[in-house]
Structures are given as structure tokens and as C-alpha cells.
Scaffold this active site. Structure first.
Site, PDB file in Angstrom:
ATOM      1  N   ASP A 140       0.843  -1.192   0.000  1.00  0.00           N
ATOM      2  CA  ASP A 140       0.000   0.000   0.000  1.00  0.00           C
ATOM      3  C   ASP A 140       0.883   1.248   0.000  1.00  0.00           C
ATOM      4  O   ASP A 140       2.016   1.233   0.499  1.00  0.00           O
ATOM      5  CB  ASP A 140      -0.885   0.039   1.242  1.00  0.00           C
ATOM      6  CG  ASP A 140      -1.946  -1.055   1.250  1.00  0.00           C
ATOM      7  OD1 ASP A 140      -2.167  -1.668   0.190  1.00  0.00           O
ATOM      8  OD2 ASP A 140      -2.533  -1.283   2.324  1.00  0.00           O
ATOM      9  N   ARG A 141       0.341   2.338  -0.513  1.00  0.00           N
ATOM     10  CA  ARG A 141       1.096   3.602  -0.578  1.00  0.00           C
ATOM     11  C   ARG A 141       1.694   3.977   0.779  1.00  0.00           C
ATOM     12  O   ARG A 141       2.855   4.398   0.869  1.00  0.00           O
ATOM     13  CB  ARG A 141       0.170   4.724  -1.053  1.00  0.00           C
ATOM     14  CG  ARG A 141       0.856   6.089  -1.115  1.00  0.00           C
ATOM     15  CD  ARG A 141      -0.188   7.199  -1.199  1.00  0.00           C
ATOM     16  NE  ARG A 141      -0.884   7.171  -2.464  1.00  0.00           N
ATOM     17  CZ  ARG A 141      -0.512   7.882  -3.546  1.00  0.00           C
ATOM     18  NH1 ARG A 141       0.568   8.646  -3.485  1.00  0.00           N
ATOM     19  NH2 ARG A 141      -1.217   7.816  -4.652  1.00  0.00           N
TER      20      ARG A 141
END
Length: 329
Positions: A140-141
């Protein structure tokens, strides 16, 4: 490339789809260009016409027709010397087959409509075409830590296979709200995506739901800061989007600093903190021989969480799951 060539499928690419085989070698070709080549019969596998989803076998011959040239690297989008230096500074481990990066929190793995700075773009620091490293999993970012890539089509295929066959052990560190009980176990809970775009979330779902996918997460308590928060090791056995974040929320212990999967209690505890989720290490078979173990140091975001609640890295065992007794929830 203006001439017809015959190439062979590498042993590590056995079972790979034909379109993905092409994309690994000529990433500048888009979906429309590839489908046109397949439909026109210009691409042949062992002498026969083939479709995009044809599964390849090791040793098969592939007729590759003349292909459009890749964009000139001097065109807009070429990495600056500063970007190249930054990309190289992220390296945790590198050999002729494997590249492991220390992904910072806040840096997306791939681009999108509003995302122009991302890991996939930075990979141009290693070259283009067959020289360009290939992603074999995602983070995930806002998750920091180990991100693994294959430096050749064969290595990428073998690494991807290890993930698909659950031969890769990924260990995450997380700081969560409250004290989970039992102290260790396995969460088995189907997940499904709900909503659209920025409002899309992953939520628990009935296994009979057509959108539901099975998801399994192993967990172990490492340390506690009283009844308020717990430092945990999480090991996903499946690779669903936002799996760890959704699973911890589902059992009532959201990961701190998570605006999407938090609750009122975790929001209060998260003051001043960003997402407290870190991909600490990966252990899996090396594409050539032996085992590969890569570990990422704590990110600045996780260090802030450790400092706030008094955790110390030396409290964790090398493998927190080594002595665990399996309990399922």
C-alpha cells in the site's frame, strides 16, 4: 525491432500467459497493440496461432513479428540524475536476479490518474525493456518496508511463483489499538471490495458472496504498552488488497494512523502518527539457488510510533512466529 525473430520460453516462465511474456520484454507495448498482433496471427507459439491468455510451456518457440520501437529515452519522462540517485538509495539488496527496495511510506508502487511519482517510474534507473526490474508483489502507498522485484523475466516469474504458491514468508510489524486476545492465532475472514475510487474499502464478507475472496492472516503479539496499544507481527498467507488493515479492524484492533480502517479509539491513540504498518522482512526461495532473506530497517513513521509508546526493536525475536501454537479466529 524491424525483423521477425524466434525466441524460446525460459524454464522459469513455464505457465506464464503469452501477453505477460510480451509485456516483460517490451513494456512499451500497450494492450491494444498486443491484441492486434495476436488477432492478426503474427504471433505464433510452436507454429500455431495463439491468444493473449495462452499459457506458455518452458522451451516453446515464439514467433515475434516486427514491433513498434520503444519511446526515445530522451523524451519527456526520462528520470533526472536526482531521481536516479534517489532510486538507488532505496536498495536493500541487489544481485543479478533480485532487487529489494526499502519503500518509503507515502510513495505509491504504481502510478494512477493523480499519481506521477511512484516506484514503477523509478525503475527506469535500472534500464528499460528486459533490463527493467519487474514488480512481483505490492505494498500500500502508506506502508513502508521491503518491496521485492525480479531483474530478469525468468527471475520475476520464479519470484511470482513463490508468492503464488505461498512459499514466501512476509512479516509485517504493526502497532494496533488495544490488546488482542488471544495473544497469537490466525484470522480467517473472507473480504470483498465495496465502494468506488477513493471511497473503496475492503470489508468482511460472507464466503458465499460472489465478490468475496478468502483471506488469512497469522498474528503474534510482540509487546504491549499497557492496555492502550500492542506491537504485533502479522504474516499474510493470502495477498488481498488492504488485507492486514481490514483484518485488524474486523477483530476490533485497528492499526494506528489508519484514516481508512480506524475507529474513534484508534484515532485518539494515533494523534501525530501516520500508518503504523511496516513490511519488516521477506523470506523466500532465491530464483537461482538457496533462500533469500531481506529485512528493512524501521521507517521514520514507525520510529515515531515506537518512541510514543516506548517500544524497542530488541524486544522482537528474529522470527516471532517460530514458537507459535496455531489458534484460529
Amino acid at each position: 525491432m524491424k525483423e521477425v525473430r524466434t525466441l524460446y520460453v525460459d524454464g522459469g516462465e513455464d505457465g506464464v500467459r503469452l501477453d505477460r511474456w510480451f509485456k516483460r520484454r517490451w513494456p512499451h507495448l500497450n494492450h491494444i497493440q498486443l491484441n492486434k498482433l495476436f488477432r492478426s496471427g503474427q504471433v505464433r507459439v510452436d507454429g500455431s496461432r495463439a491468444k493473449a491468455d495462452t499459457k506458455l510451456a518452458a522451451g516453446s518457440q515464439i514467433r515475434v513479428p516486427p514491433l513498434p520501437d520503444a519511446p526515445d529515452p530522451s523524451e519527456k519522462g526520462k528520470l533526472s540524475a536526482r531521481d536516479i540517485a534517489y532510486a538507488r538509495s532505496l536498495v536493500l539488496y541487489e544481485d543479478e536476479d533480485v532487487l529489494a527496495l526499502n519503500k518509503p511510506a507515502g510513495l505509491a508502487v504504481q502510478g494512477g490518474t493523480k499519481t506521477t511519482h511512484h516506484i514503477d517510474k523509478l525503475l527506469s534507473a535500472w534500464g528499460e525493456g528486459v533490463d527493467r526490474p519487474r514488480l512481483v508483489h505490492r505494498l500500500d502507498r502508506d506502508t513502508s518496508g521491503v518491496l521485492l522485484l525480479g531483474k530478469t523475466p525468468s527471475a520475476a516469474a520464479r519470484l511470482s511463483g513463490a508468492f503464488a504458491k505461498r512459499k514466501a514468508q512476509k512479516t509485517y510489524w504493526a502497532i494496533v489499538a488495544g490488546n488482542p486476545h488471544p495473544l497469537e492465532g490466525v484470522i480467517e475472514l473472507h473480504l470483498a471490495k465495496r465502494g468506488l475510487n477513493d471511497r473503496e474499502m475492503v470489508v468482511p464478507a460472507d464466503p458465499k458472496d460472489k465478490d468475496a475472496s478468502p483471506a488469512e492472516t497469522e498474528f503474534v503479539t510482540i509487546s504491549r504498552a499497557g492496555p492502550r496499544v500492542t506491537w504485533m507481527a502479522l504474516r499474510p498467507h493470502t495477498g488481498r488488497t488492504h488485507q492486514l488493515r481490514a483484518h485488524m479492524k474486523a477483530i476490533g484492533h485497528p492499526i494506528l494512523g489508519d484514516p481508512k480502517y480506524g475507529d474513534e479509539k484508534s484515532a485518539q491513540l494515533s494523534e501525530g502518527l501516520k500508518l503504523q504498518l511496516h513490511a519488516r522482512s521477506i523470506l523466500l526461495p532465491h530464483p537461482s539457488a538457496g533462500m533469500l532473506h531481506v529485512e528493512a530497517p524501521l521507517s521514520a513513521e514507525m520510529k515515531a510510533g515506537f518512541a510514543k509508546f516506548g517500544f524497542s526493536e530488541d524486544e522482537a525475536e528474529q522470527d516471532p512466529f517460530g514458537r507459535r501454537q496455531t489458534k484460529r479466529r
